[in-house]
Design a protein around this motif. Structure first.
Motif, PDB file in Angstrom:
ATOM      1  N   GLU A   1       0.782  -1.277  -0.028  1.00  0.00           N
ATOM      2  CA  GLU A   1      -0.033  -0.071  -0.069  1.00  0.00           C
ATOM      3  C   GLU A   1       0.947   1.252  -0.036  1.00  0.00           C
ATOM      4  OE1 GLU A   1      -3.314   0.014  -0.347  1.00  0.00           O
ATOM      5  OE2 GLU A   1      -2.908  -2.162  -0.703  1.00  0.00           O
ATOM      6  N   ASP A   2       2.024   1.295   0.668  1.00  0.00           N
ATOM      7  CA  ASP A   2       2.818   2.216   0.708  1.00  0.00           C
ATOM      8  C   ASP A   2       3.508   2.530  -0.609  1.00  0.00           C
ATOM      9  OD1 ASP A   2       2.518   3.056   3.374  1.00  0.00           O
ATOM     10  OD2 ASP A   2       4.539   1.523   4.074  1.00  0.00           O
TER      11      ASP A   2
ATOM     12  N   LYS B   1       1.826   1.676  -3.611  1.00  0.00           N
ATOM     13  CA  LYS B   1       0.814   2.084  -4.436  1.00  0.00           C
ATOM     14  C   LYS B   1       0.839   3.416  -4.313  1.00  0.00           C
ATOM     15  CE  LYS B   1      -1.935  -2.161  -4.908  1.00  0.00           C
ATOM     16  NZ  LYS B   1      -3.165  -2.706  -4.437  1.00  0.00           N
ATOM     17  N   HIS B   2       0.605   3.976  -2.955  1.00  0.00           N
ATOM     18  CA  HIS B   2       0.483   5.636  -3.007  1.00  0.00           C
ATOM     19  C   HIS B   2       1.653   6.477  -2.730  1.00  0.00           C
ATOM     20  CE1 HIS B   2      -3.335   3.440  -1.524  1.00  0.00           C
ATOM     21  NE2 HIS B   2      -4.034   4.423  -1.980  1.00  0.00           N
TER      22      HIS B   2
ATOM     23  N   ARG C   1       4.604   6.579  -0.881  1.00  0.00           N
ATOM     24  CA  ARG C   1       5.183   6.820   0.601  1.00  0.00           C
ATOM     25  C   ARG C   1       6.065   5.668   1.029  1.00  0.00           C
ATOM     26  NH1 ARG C   1      -1.138   5.945   2.101  1.00  0.00           N
ATOM     27  NH2 ARG C   1      -1.064   3.589   2.621  1.00  0.00           N
TER      28      ARG C   1
ATOM     29  N   ASP D   1       8.241   7.168  -5.112  1.00  0.00           N
ATOM     30  CA  ASP D   1       7.171   7.766  -4.803  1.00  0.00           C
ATOM     31  C   ASP D   1       6.746   8.797  -6.093  1.00  0.00           C
ATOM     32  OD1 ASP D   1       7.417   6.429  -2.457  1.00  0.00           O
ATOM     33  OD2 ASP D   1       8.204   7.864  -1.282  1.00  0.00           O
TER      34      ASP D   1
ATOM     35  N   ARG E   1       3.219   8.458  -7.808  1.00  0.00           N
ATOM     36  CA  ARG E   1       2.266   9.557  -7.785  1.00  0.00           C
ATOM     37  C   ARG E   1       1.890   9.979  -9.243  1.00  0.00           C
ATOM     38  NH1 ARG E   1       4.502  13.175  -2.575  1.00  0.00           N
ATOM     39  NH2 ARG E   1       5.098  11.467  -1.099  1.00  0.00           N
TER      40      ARG E   1
ATOM     41  N   ARG F   1      -0.761   7.678 -10.443  1.00  0.00           N
ATOM     42  CA  ARG F   1      -2.256   8.283 -10.156  1.00  0.00           C
ATOM     43  C   ARG F   1      -2.851   9.646 -10.292  1.00  0.00           C
ATOM     44  NH1 ARG F   1      -3.724   4.498  -5.639  1.00  0.00           N
ATOM     45  NH2 ARG F   1      -5.354   5.650  -5.217  1.00  0.00           N
ATOM     46  N   SER F   2      -1.804  10.261 -10.966  1.00  0.00           N
ATOM     47  CA  SER F   2      -2.082  11.647 -11.309  1.00  0.00           C
ATOM     48  C   SER F   2      -2.512  12.027 -12.865  1.00  0.00           C
ATOM     49  CB  SER F   2      -1.092  12.746 -11.102  1.00  0.00           C
ATOM     50  OG  SER F   2      -0.763  12.874  -9.464  1.00  0.00           O
TER      51      SER F   2
ATOM     52  N   HIS G   1      -1.866  -3.545 -10.643  1.00  0.00           N
ATOM     53  CA  HIS G   1      -2.242  -2.123 -10.246  1.00  0.00           C
ATOM     54  C   HIS G   1      -1.862  -1.169 -11.332  1.00  0.00           C
ATOM     55  CE1 HIS G   1      -2.363   1.559  -7.492  1.00  0.00           C
ATOM     56  NE2 HIS G   1      -0.946   1.909  -8.048  1.00  0.00           N
TER      57      HIS G   1
ATOM     58  N   TRP H   1      -4.653   1.625 -13.191  1.00  0.00           N
ATOM     59  CA  TRP H   1      -4.496   3.059 -13.311  1.00  0.00           C
ATOM     60  C   TRP H   1      -3.817   3.721 -14.686  1.00  0.00           C
ATOM     61  CZ3 TRP H   1      -6.554   6.585 -10.327  1.00  0.00           C
ATOM     62  CH2 TRP H   1      -7.103   6.011  -8.989  1.00  0.00           C
TER      63      TRP H   1
END
Length: 447
Positions: A297-298, A300-301, A303, A310, A314, A317-318, A348, A352
């Protein structure tokens, strides 16, 4: 005699051999089927982009006095009903070589044949269709370099003009509105459609000579961003190759090689359809992996505490897209630093990515994970810090996508004090330690 043109991954009017064949028979019904088996898993990026691309195709058809008929449901039933509604005896498509596409088309072909209607396959999404490039004994290539040479030697047909003066047909009932789903909050997608693809390609051609030098630098706009247009067939690779053939620069040659990679992965998946989900090298399935948890999860997001990783996650996802060099870095990190199987990352990405293409995505992941087509695979473990420093030396890419690091002295390796000051996490793993662990696990399947 009326014909039906079933659009799938060829959402354009120009250089579309299947459409040319359909128009040669008489009036044409342009049809798109919203297939629940593809629409559901597509993810927010591709659903939003597909809707925009269909609206663009519809606009192009309306300029010629037609429109795109869109239906929803099982393709076998909906294509048959549409063909019968206009009295078509032939349904024209570009051949699909994907695992699902082949099964779907076989089922549709059977349903049509029972009603006396022929499914006609003309062309494909590739300059050279999967299965056409083989070794002397007829077996497929396993390694990219010899494939790419044989692929180039094989050659491809020149682009064809859009058919003029087509008489367009439309369905009177049973259609649905072209979907217009809202993208996820904050998601910014590129402009869709055939005209947008042409503009983007023309802009890139002005800079293609620099491609070989700039393509690995994520902080620059040095790539073509044509992958999404190729994904939906808003442009055909033949068109790109024809333009590249008139240039002699290293950049043009390098870009042609990237198109060959796309076709190589399609060829590999065509011969080994199970590798969409399974290991190309089955022995790697026996290697110990960790169960996905909080670290996944870190990742994927964005972090993880590793800035280049990272930044890439990001960016995904943007804008639904990630620079190719960064795709390799984040994939290596997931598999070899976090010891999570490649399928979790590939899934994943397919959720996206706006350019999510099954062969390229799955086999790109397997290449980086060390279980794919690379001849010297697993011991390549990308160091995310040194990769960032090498390919984003000024830190522009990291500063854009990890804005909390915008004013730190070293955005690729911020100090503990800087991390604490700006609220950026410490690394979730020790890379050197995890590299040793990854190689130790690899040793367990070499014995």
């Amino acid at each position: 005699m009326p014909a039906l043109m079933w659009f799938r991954r060829d959402l354009r009017l120009a250089d579309n051999p299947a459409l040319v064949d359909a128009a040669g028979a008489g009036d044409v019904l342009p049809l798109f089927v919203l297939d629940p088996a593809l629409w559901g898993p597509a993810g927010p990026s591709r659903r939003a982009y597909l809707g925009a691309s269909l609206r663009s195709l519809d606009a192009s058809l309306r300029e010629q006095g037609g429109r795109l008929s869109v239906v929803r449901g099982d393709p076998g039933r909906r294509v048959l009903l549409a063909a019968q509604a206009v009295g078509a005896t032939r349904v024209h498509v570009a051949a699909d070589y994907g695992p699902y596409g082949r099964e779907r088309d076989a089922a549709v072909e059977e349903a049509l044949a029972e009603a006396g209607i022929e499914l006609v396959r003309t062309g494909s999404s590739y300059a050279v269709a999967p299965g056409r490039v083989t070794k002397g004994d007829g077996s497929p290539y396993q390694v990219f370099t010899p494939f790419s040479k044989a692929w180039a030697d094989h050659g491809w047909r020149p682009p064809v003009e859009a058919p003029p003066g087509v008489g367009w047909l439309a369905l009177d009932e049973g259609t649905t509105e072209i979907p217009d789903p809202e993208p996820s909050a904050g998601l910014e997608l590129p402009e869709a459609g055939e005209d947008a693809a042409r503009r983007r390609w023309a802009d890139f051609l002005d800079h293609v000579d620099a491609y070989a030098d700039e393509r690995d630098k994520p902080g620059l706009d040095g790539t073509s961003r044509m992958s999404v247009h190729l994904k939906y067939g808003e442009v055909h690779p033949r068109t790109l190759l024809a333009d590249l053939a008139r240039r002699r620069s290293e950049g043009a040659r390098t870009y042609r090689t990237e198109l060959a990679w796309r076709e190589f992965y399609a060829d590999v998946l065509g011969h080994r359809p199970e590798t969409a989900r399974e290991y190309l090298r089955p022995e790697h399935a026996r290697m110990p992996y960790d169960e996905p948890g909080d670290q996944l999860e870190d990742w994927k997001h964005g972090r993880t505490g590793f800035p280049i990783v990272d930044a890439g996650m990001r960016q995904l996802r943007s804008i639904g897209w990630v620079h190719n060099r960064v795709r390799m870095i984040v994939a290596s990190f997931l598999v070899k630093d976090l010891h999570v199987e490649w399928q979790h990352g590939a899934r994943h990405f397919m959720t996206w990515l706006v350019d999510g293409d099954l062969p390229s995505n799955q086999h790109g992941w397997q290449w980086t994970a060390g279980c794919g087509t690379d001849a010297a695979p697993y011991f390549r473990v990308f160091n995310p810090t040194s990769q960032g420093t090498k390919f984003d030396p000024a830190g522009d890419y990291v500063r854009r996508w990890v804005p909390e690091l915008a004013d730190v002295a070293d955005p690729h390796d911020p100090s503990a004090d800087d991390r604490d000051r700006v609220g950026y996490p410490l690394p979730i793993v020790d890379h050197a330690e995890e590299r040793r662990e990854a190689l130790a696990r690899w040793e367990t399947i070499r014995r």
